[in-house]
Design a protein around this motif. Structure first.
Motif, mmCIF file in Angstrom:
data_model
loop_
_atom_site.group_PDB
_atom_site.id
_atom_site.type_symbol
_atom_site.label_atom_id
_atom_site.label_comp_id
_atom_site.label_asym_id
_atom_site.label_seq_id
_atom_site.Cartn_x
_atom_site.Cartn_y
_atom_site.Cartn_z
ATOM 1 N N CYS A 13 0.827 -1.209 0.000
ATOM 2 C CA CYS A 13 0.000 0.000 0.000
ATOM 3 C C CYS A 13 0.859 1.255 0.000
ATOM 4 C CB CYS A 13 -0.924 -0.010 1.207
ATOM 5 S SG CYS A 13 -1.967 1.452 1.343
ATOM 6 N N ALA A 14 1.865 1.295 0.883
ATOM 7 C CA ALA A 14 2.756 2.460 0.945
ATOM 8 C C ALA A 14 3.513 2.639 -0.358
ATOM 9 C CB ALA A 14 3.726 2.311 2.115
ATOM 10 N N GLY A 15 3.987 1.530 -0.945
ATOM 11 C CA GLY A 15 4.695 1.622 -2.221
ATOM 12 C C GLY A 15 3.818 2.159 -3.327
ATOM 13 N N GLY A 16 2.545 1.737 -3.335
ATOM 14 C CA GLY A 16 1.621 2.243 -4.350
ATOM 15 C C GLY A 16 1.369 3.731 -4.214
ATOM 16 N N ILE A 17 1.227 4.205 -2.980
ATOM 17 C CA ILE A 17 0.992 5.631 -2.758
ATOM 18 C C ILE A 17 2.209 6.451 -3.166
ATOM 19 C CG2 ILE A 17 0.575 7.374 -0.981
ATOM 20 C CD1 ILE A 17 -1.103 5.297 0.505
ATOM 21 N N VAL A 18 3.398 5.980 -2.781
ATOM 22 C CA VAL A 18 4.626 6.692 -3.146
ATOM 23 C C VAL A 18 4.821 6.687 -4.657
ATOM 24 C CG1 VAL A 18 7.141 6.674 -2.952
ATOM 25 C CG2 VAL A 18 5.741 6.241 -0.936
ATOM 26 N N ALA A 22 5.070 9.825 -7.185
ATOM 27 C CA ALA A 22 6.238 9.983 -8.051
ATOM 28 C C ALA A 22 5.815 10.163 -9.506
ATOM 29 C CB ALA A 22 7.163 8.777 -7.906
ATOM 30 N N LEU A 23 4.831 9.387 -9.960
ATOM 31 C CA LEU A 23 4.350 9.526 -11.330
ATOM 32 C C LEU A 23 3.719 10.900 -11.558
ATOM 33 C CD1 LEU A 23 2.740 6.018 -12.022
ATOM 34 C CD2 LEU A 23 4.870 6.947 -12.956
ATOM 35 N N ARG A 24 2.982 11.355 -10.581
ATOM 36 C CA ARG A 24 2.390 12.694 -10.699
ATOM 37 C C ARG A 24 3.475 13.753 -10.792
ATOM 38 N NH1 ARG A 24 -1.931 14.284 -6.256
ATOM 39 N NH2 ARG A 24 -3.332 13.238 -7.716
ATOM 40 N N ALA A 121 5.169 10.319 1.025
ATOM 41 C CA ALA A 121 5.338 10.384 -0.425
ATOM 42 C C ALA A 121 5.567 11.820 -0.873
ATOM 43 C CB ALA A 121 4.107 9.800 -1.117
ATOM 44 N N GLY A 122 4.811 12.755 -0.315
ATOM 45 C CA GLY A 122 5.003 14.164 -0.655
ATOM 46 C C GLY A 122 6.349 14.684 -0.190
ATOM 47 N N VAL A 123 6.788 14.254 0.992
ATOM 48 C CA VAL A 123 8.092 14.690 1.508
ATOM 49 C C VAL A 123 9.219 14.154 0.632
ATOM 50 C CG1 VAL A 123 9.685 14.506 3.451
ATOM 51 C CG2 VAL A 123 7.264 14.943 3.868
ATOM 52 N N ALA A 124 9.084 12.931 0.139
ATOM 53 C CA ALA A 124 10.110 12.361 -0.736
ATOM 54 C C ALA A 124 10.302 13.217 -1.986
ATOM 55 C CB ALA A 124 9.736 10.934 -1.124
ATOM 56 N N VAL A 125 9.215 13.706 -2.545
ATOM 57 C CA VAL A 125 9.296 14.602 -3.702
ATOM 58 C C VAL A 125 9.986 15.905 -3.316
ATOM 59 C CG1 VAL A 125 7.928 15.967 -5.322
ATOM 60 C CG2 VAL A 125 7.288 13.603 -4.841
#
Length: 270
Positions: A13-18, A22-24, A121-125
């Protein structure tokens, strides 16, 4: 009786959200460019004009006199994280309008986990954007020790979590996409300018004790100082505790707000 989910389910689930975030980010190249235009504009244009007016004396964590560009670099990193947190929250408002957010939140996994995964996910970006900014700023004499880029990473992540959690909390208060832009401006500009991002607090205190107090109560000030000290391999304990406390507070508020049983989202629907 409902049993807990295996660790693999959480990881998938976490991988899918991240991956979705990332694709966005990859497909929205203008988001990447706009995130760098603002801080680079301050670094290249405004700093050149303010350098002669706002000389920076020897203050912690610096060991000698520094250029104005060097001083404002941590504040510009905070600007990137602040705008990225707000843009991630803007996407949440958009997803809620289009129904995508509903698809995410009806997952059988705990809602707090979904929101935390979305936040990370947002922080990673944002971290990617920050280090691209560091690479460009290197050519404008913003050159801390190489180890400083590594020691600054935890501070950047924690500051990004705090600002992203704030944006997530704000997204729960706004129901329509067109209203969120006004809320963003109402939050971003006061937080940024009433902080130590552009000038030392001792200069603010000399000109306005009231503004100095406001800056001290501004969590963005402590996020910037946490990054500033970490970039020069020093630890600011007070800033760390304040940023950590604000992160827990904002994220806890967002989790409660997105709870369909007792949150703000359910109240608006009623």
């Amino acid at each position: 009786m409902r049993r807990g989910f295996p660790l693999s389910a959480y990881l998938i689930c976490a991988g899918g959200i991240v991956w979705r975030e990332a694709l966005r980010f990859i497909h929205q190249r203008e988001r990447f460019v706009s995130a760098l235009v603002r801080p680079l504009l301050w670094l290249f244009i405004f700093a050149a004009g303010f350098r002669q007016v706002l000389g920076v004396s020897i203050i912690a964590p610096y060991q000698t006199y520094i250029l104005y560009e060097v001083y404002i670099a941590p504040g510009l990193v905070g600007m990137i994280l602040l705008f990225n947190g707000m843009q991630s929250s803007l996407s949440m408002v958009y997803d809620r309008e289009t129904g995508t957010m509903k698809t995410l939140l009806v997952s059988p996994l705990p809602r707090w986990f979904l929101l935390v995964a979305k936040l990370f996910a947002g922080v990673a970006v944002g971290v990617v954007q920050v280090y691209v900014f560091f690479a460009i700023a290197w050519f404008w004499e913003v050159q801390p020790d190489w180890l400083g880029y590594l020691t600054a990473l935890p501070a950047i992540v924690l500051a990004g979590l705090m600002l992203g959690a704030l944006g997530m909390l704000l997204s729960s208060l706004v129901q329509q996409l067109e209203n969120f832009a006004g809320v963003m401006n109402f939050v971003i500009f006061p937080m940024y300018f009433a902080s130590s991002a552009l000038y030392p607090l001792w200069r603010v205190q000399e000109s306005s004790p009231l503004l100095y107090r406001i800056c001290q109560f501004n969590p963005f000030t402590h996020a910037v100082e946490l990054i500033r000290f970490a970039l020069y391999q020093q630890f600011n304990g007070d800033a760390f505790l304040i940023v950590l406390g604000c992160t827990v507070l904002f994220l806890g508020g967002a989790i409660v707000a997105y709870d369909p049983a007792r949150g703000l989202i359910s109240r608006k629907r009623q």
